[in-house]
Scaffold this motif. Structure first.
Motif, PDB file in Angstrom:
ATOM      1  N   ASN A  77       0.834  -1.210   0.000  1.00  0.00           N
ATOM      2  CA  ASN A  77       0.000   0.000   0.000  1.00  0.00           C
ATOM      3  C   ASN A  77       0.866   1.255   0.000  1.00  0.00           C
ATOM      4  O   ASN A  77       0.501   2.259  -0.616  1.00  0.00           O
ATOM      5  CB  ASN A  77      -0.919  -0.008   1.216  1.00  0.00           C
ATOM      6  N   ALA A  81       0.856   4.135  -2.912  1.00  0.00           N
ATOM      7  CA  ALA A  81       0.685   5.559  -2.597  1.00  0.00           C
ATOM      8  C   ALA A  81       1.814   6.387  -3.209  1.00  0.00           C
ATOM      9  O   ALA A  81       1.577   7.485  -3.746  1.00  0.00           O
ATOM     10  CB  ALA A  81       0.639   5.748  -1.087  1.00  0.00           C
ATOM     11  N   LYS A 118       5.995  11.238   0.722  1.00  0.00           N
ATOM     12  CA  LYS A 118       6.811  10.195   0.091  1.00  0.00           C
ATOM     13  C   LYS A 118       7.913   9.726   1.043  1.00  0.00           C
ATOM     14  O   LYS A 118       8.181   8.522   1.141  1.00  0.00           O
ATOM     15  CB  LYS A 118       7.404  10.713  -1.209  1.00  0.00           C
ATOM     16  N   PHE A 121       6.316   7.432   3.587  1.00  0.00           N
ATOM     17  CA  PHE A 121       5.961   6.133   3.016  1.00  0.00           C
ATOM     18  C   PHE A 121       7.193   5.256   2.800  1.00  0.00           C
ATOM     19  O   PHE A 121       7.101   4.023   2.853  1.00  0.00           O
ATOM     20  CB  PHE A 121       5.205   6.312   1.692  1.00  0.00           C
ATOM     21  N   CYS A 141      -3.922  13.471   6.286  1.00  0.00           N
ATOM     22  CA  CYS A 141      -4.213  13.508   4.855  1.00  0.00           C
ATOM     23  C   CYS A 141      -5.666  13.899   4.589  1.00  0.00           C
ATOM     24  O   CYS A 141      -5.966  14.675   3.672  1.00  0.00           O
ATOM     25  CB  CYS A 141      -3.892  12.140   4.251  1.00  0.00           C
ATOM     26  N   THR A 162      -5.251  13.197  -5.939  1.00  0.00           N
ATOM     27  CA  THR A 162      -4.089  12.382  -5.566  1.00  0.00           C
ATOM     28  C   THR A 162      -4.108  12.066  -4.087  1.00  0.00           C
ATOM     29  O   THR A 162      -3.869  10.921  -3.669  1.00  0.00           O
ATOM     30  CB  THR A 162      -2.790  13.119  -5.930  1.00  0.00           C
ATOM     31  N   GLU A 165      -6.577   9.377  -3.323  1.00  0.00           N
ATOM     32  CA  GLU A 165      -6.052   8.035  -3.598  1.00  0.00           C
ATOM     33  C   GLU A 165      -5.071   7.608  -2.508  1.00  0.00           C
ATOM     34  O   GLU A 165      -5.060   6.448  -2.086  1.00  0.00           O
ATOM     35  CB  GLU A 165      -5.369   8.023  -4.968  1.00  0.00           C
ATOM     36  N   VAL A 166      -4.258   8.545  -2.041  1.00  0.00           N
ATOM     37  CA  VAL A 166      -3.326   8.242  -0.952  1.00  0.00           C
ATOM     38  C   VAL A 166      -4.100   7.827   0.298  1.00  0.00           C
ATOM     39  O   VAL A 166      -3.700   6.893   1.014  1.00  0.00           O
ATOM     40  CB  VAL A 166      -2.424   9.457  -0.670  1.00  0.00           C
ATOM     41  N   CYS A 167      -5.215   8.496   0.570  1.00  0.00           N
ATOM     42  CA  CYS A 167      -6.036   8.140   1.740  1.00  0.00           C
ATOM     43  C   CYS A 167      -6.554   6.711   1.630  1.00  0.00           C
ATOM     44  O   CYS A 167      -6.601   5.986   2.641  1.00  0.00           O
ATOM     45  CB  CYS A 167      -7.210   9.111   1.874  1.00  0.00           C
ATOM     46  N   HIS A 169      -5.128   4.205   0.132  1.00  0.00           N
ATOM     47  CA  HIS A 169      -4.017   3.297   0.427  1.00  0.00           C
ATOM     48  C   HIS A 169      -3.669   3.327   1.918  1.00  0.00           C
ATOM     49  O   HIS A 169      -3.297   2.295   2.494  1.00  0.00           O
ATOM     50  CB  HIS A 169      -2.807   3.667  -0.413  1.00  0.00           C
ATOM     51  N   LEU A 170      -3.789   4.490   2.532  1.00  0.00           N
ATOM     52  CA  LEU A 170      -3.533   4.583   3.967  1.00  0.00           C
ATOM     53  C   LEU A 170      -4.565   3.793   4.765  1.00  0.00           C
ATOM     54  O   LEU A 170      -4.232   3.180   5.785  1.00  0.00           O
ATOM     55  CB  LEU A 170      -3.528   6.048   4.406  1.00  0.00           C
TER      56      LEU A 170
END
Length: 509
Positions: A77, A81, A118, A121, A141, A162, A165-167, A169-170
Motif C-alpha cells: 500500500n 501511494a 513520500k 511512506f 491527509c 491524488t 487516492e493516498v487516503c 491506500h492509507l
C-alpha cells in the motif's frame, strides 16, 4: 505575459495602448490573486503539519520533486501511494491565464506536502509500522480533502484527487497494521492517541461556546487551533505576550476574565502538557504547577461557589446575566472543565502501563490487572461524563445561535464572529472519538481479563513443553559437544516432569 501584451497590441493597433493597459491590469490582478492563494495554501499546510506532528513542514519537506527507488521491504500500500504521488508530479503543469507549461515546480506548498509524504511512506516497512502512526497520518491527509476550496486545481490529475487516492491506500495500510497489532502496548497507544484528539477537540468547545471572539478579526476561514496553539494561548496569561495580538482563530486571553483564567490554568497543568508531548512544556512543568495564580483546583472551587455572581468580561453579554439561561451556560462550562481535567489525567496515567507492556509484554499487564482495570473504569466513567458535559454546553451555545439566526440582520459584528467561531467545534468528530475511545478501552481491558491470562499461561506452557522436549531429545543430546552446566540436566528433567507428563511417560522404560 509579454507575449499576451504584444498580441493585444498587434490585434488592434488603433486601440492597442488601451487594450495593453487593460490586459496588464488584468494580469497583475490575476498574479496577485494567485499569490494570495499560494500564501493561503502554505499557511494551512504548515498549520496542519504543526498540529499533527508538532514540527514545521519546511524543516522536513524537500522543495524539489525526488525520484524514489522501490524498496522490497515496503508495504504494498505504501508503494501504491508513492506511485500515485509520482504520477501526479509527472503530469502536473503550471497554469497562467488558461495557458499551461511543464516547468519544474520548486518550493511550492504542494510539492513540499507530497515530498514529505513520500519520505514517510519510504519508512513504511511491512512489519515495523505502528497502527497509531498510520492513523495519525491518515487523519492528516484527510484534513486536506476537507479544505478543497484552499487547494483548487486545473490539472487533469489534481492535488486533492491524488491525496484522495493516498487516503485509500492509507486506510488499507491501517487495516493491515491493526490486524497485526494485538499487544497491550499497541492498544494502549491507540487509546492514548484517541484520548489526545478528544481532549484537543473538547478544549475548543470551552474556548468558543461562551467566550467573546476577537474584535476586528479577519472574517475569512481559518483552521481550528491545535493543541500546541492552545498551550501557547494559556501561557500568554503570565508572559509578556501582548494578549490583544493573539491569533484570529483564538479568542483574546483576558487577565480580568475568571473563565479565561480558569481555562488557562486547566491547560497549564502537567498532565495536559505531558499529553501534548512538548519538550519545552516538560521543562516548564514545575514552574507552571507552582504558580498560585494558576491553581486550577483553587480557581474551580472559587468559581463553583460563586458562579451565580460572576461578572466576566471575557464571555458574551448574554452569558453574563443572572438569568436561568446564563446560569445554565456557566454551570455547564464549569462541569466541562472538571470532567476534561479528569479525563486528560486518566489518559496520561495509562502511559506507565504502555511502557511496562513494551518491556514485559501482556503478561505484565495481567499481573497488574486489578490496578489497570480500576484505571480503565475511571477512564470510562470520565469519558461518559465528559460527553454529557460537552453536549450540555453546546446545547446552550446552539440555542443562542438559533436565536441570533432568527434576527441575523440585527446581530452585531461581535455576535456574527461568535457564530462563525462555533464551526471550530466539530461535534460529529467528537462523537466518533467518544465511541472509538470506549471501544479501545474495552479492548485494553480484555487483554488483562482472566480468560486472556489463561491463554497466556497456555502459550507459556506450550513453549516450555517445546523447550523441554527439544532438550531431552536424544538427537539433541548426541550432537552436543560441550559439557552441560551443573544441574542443567536435572532442571530440565524436573521441568519436563512438571510440565510434560505425557512426554516423560513416553520416555519411561
Amino acid at each position: 505575459c509579454c507575449h499576451i501584451l504584444r498580441w493585444f497590441a498587434w490585434r488592434n493597433p488603433m486601440t492597442g495602448v488601451l487594450e495593453v493597459g487593460g490586459a496588464a491590469i488584468a494580469i497583475a490582478a490575476f498574479a496577485r490573486s494567485r499569490h494570495e492563494k499560494e500564501q493561503q495554501e502554505a499557511r494551512e499546510a504548515a498549520e496542519l503539519y504543526r498540529r499533527f506532528f508538532n514540527a514545521e513542514l519546511l524543516d522536513h519537506a524537500p522543495d524539489r520533486v525526488s525520484t524514489t527507488h522501490e524498496n522490497q521491504g515496503l508495504d504494498v500500500n505504501a508503494i501504491a501511494a508513492i506511485r500515485a504521488i509520482e504520477r501526479y508530479q509527472k503530469e502536473r503543469k503550471h497554469w497562467f491565464l488558461g495557458l499551461s507549461s511543464s516547468a519544474e515546480h520548486v518550493g511550492d506548498t504542494r510539492t513540499r506536502v507530497l515530498e514529505e509524504m513520500k519520505q514517510w511512506f519510504m519508512t513504511a516497512s511491512i512489519d515495523s509500522l505502528p497502527a497509531a502512526s498510520v492513523a495519525r497520518r491518515l487523519d492528516y491527509c484527510w484534513q486536506f480533502l476537507l479544505r478543497a476550496s484552499a487547494f483548487e486545481s486545473q490539472n487533469e490529475i489534481s492535488f486533492l484527487a491524488t491525496l484522495g487516492e493516498v487516503c485509500r491506500h492509507l486506510e488499507r495500510l491501517y487495516q493491515h497494521t491493526v490486524t497485526t497489532e494485538t499487544t497491550g502496548e499497541a492498544k494502549i497507544a491507540v487509546l492514548g492517541l484517541l484520548g489526545r484528539e478528544l481532549v484537543e477537540g473538547t478544549a475548543l468547545a470551552l474556548l468558543f461556546a461562551l467566550f467573546a471572539p476577537k474584535a476586528g478579526a479577519s472574517p475569512g476561514p481559518a483552521l481550528a487551533p491545535g493543541f500546541f496553539e492552545l498551550l501557547t494561548w494559556s501561557r500568554a496569561l503570565e508572559s509578556e505576550i501582548q494578549l490583544e495580538e493573539s491569533r484570529d482563530n483564538l479568542p483574546p486571553l483576558r487577565r480580568d476574565s475568571p473563565c479565561h483564567r480558569l481555562v488557562a490554568a486547566l491547560l497549564r497543568q502537567a498532565h495536559f502538557r505531558e499529553l501534548a508531548h512538548r519538550q519545552e512544556d516538560h521543562e516548564e512543568s514545575e514552574a507552571g504547577a507552582a504558580s498560585p495564580s494558576l491553581s486550577f483546583p483553587a480557581m474551580m472551587s472559587e468559581l463553583q461557589s460563586g458562579h451565580a455572581e460572576v461578572e466576566d468580561p471575557g464571555v458574551l453579554d448574554v452569558f453574563r446575566t443572572n438569568s436561568a439561561f446564563a446560569l445554565e451556560a456557566r454551570r455547564s462550562f464549569l462541569e466541562l472543565c472538571t470532567h476534561l481535567d479528569k479525563f486528560c489525567f486518566f489518559v496520561v496515567a495509562l502511559r506507565p502501563y504502555q511502557q511496562l507492556a513494551a518491556a514485559g509484554g501482556d503478561a505484565a499487564l495481567c499481573w497488574l490487572r486489578r490496578s489497570l482495570s480500576h484505571l480503565l473504569q475511571e477512564l470510562d466513567k470520565s469519558l461518559l461524563q465528559l460527553r454529557q458535559a460537552r453536549l450540555a454546553l453546546m446545547h446552550v451555545a446552539k440555542k443562542h445561535l438559533q436565536d441570533l439566526a432568527k434576527r441575523i440582520g440585527e446581530a452585531e459584528e461581535l455576535q456574527r464572529r461568535w457564530m462563525q467561531s462555533l464551526r471550530h467545534v466539530d461535534e460529529l468528530r467528537l462523537d466518533e472519538l467518544h465511541k472509538a475511545c470506549a471501544g479501545s478501552s474495552t479492548e485494553v481491558n480484555a487483554l488483562t481479563s482472566a480468560v486472556r491470562e489463561v491463554e497466556l499461561k497456555a502459550k507459556a506452557k506450550e513453549g516450555l513443553q517445546q523447550i523441554a522436549a527439544a532438550f531431552m531429545n536424544p538427537d539433541f543430546q548426541a550432537r552436543c559437544s560441550l559439557a552441560l552446566p551443573d544441574r542443567l540436566a536435572s532442571e530440565m528433567r524436573e521441568l519436563a516432569s512438571n510440565k510434560l507428563p505425557a512426554v516423560e511417560s513416553s520416555r519411561s522404560p
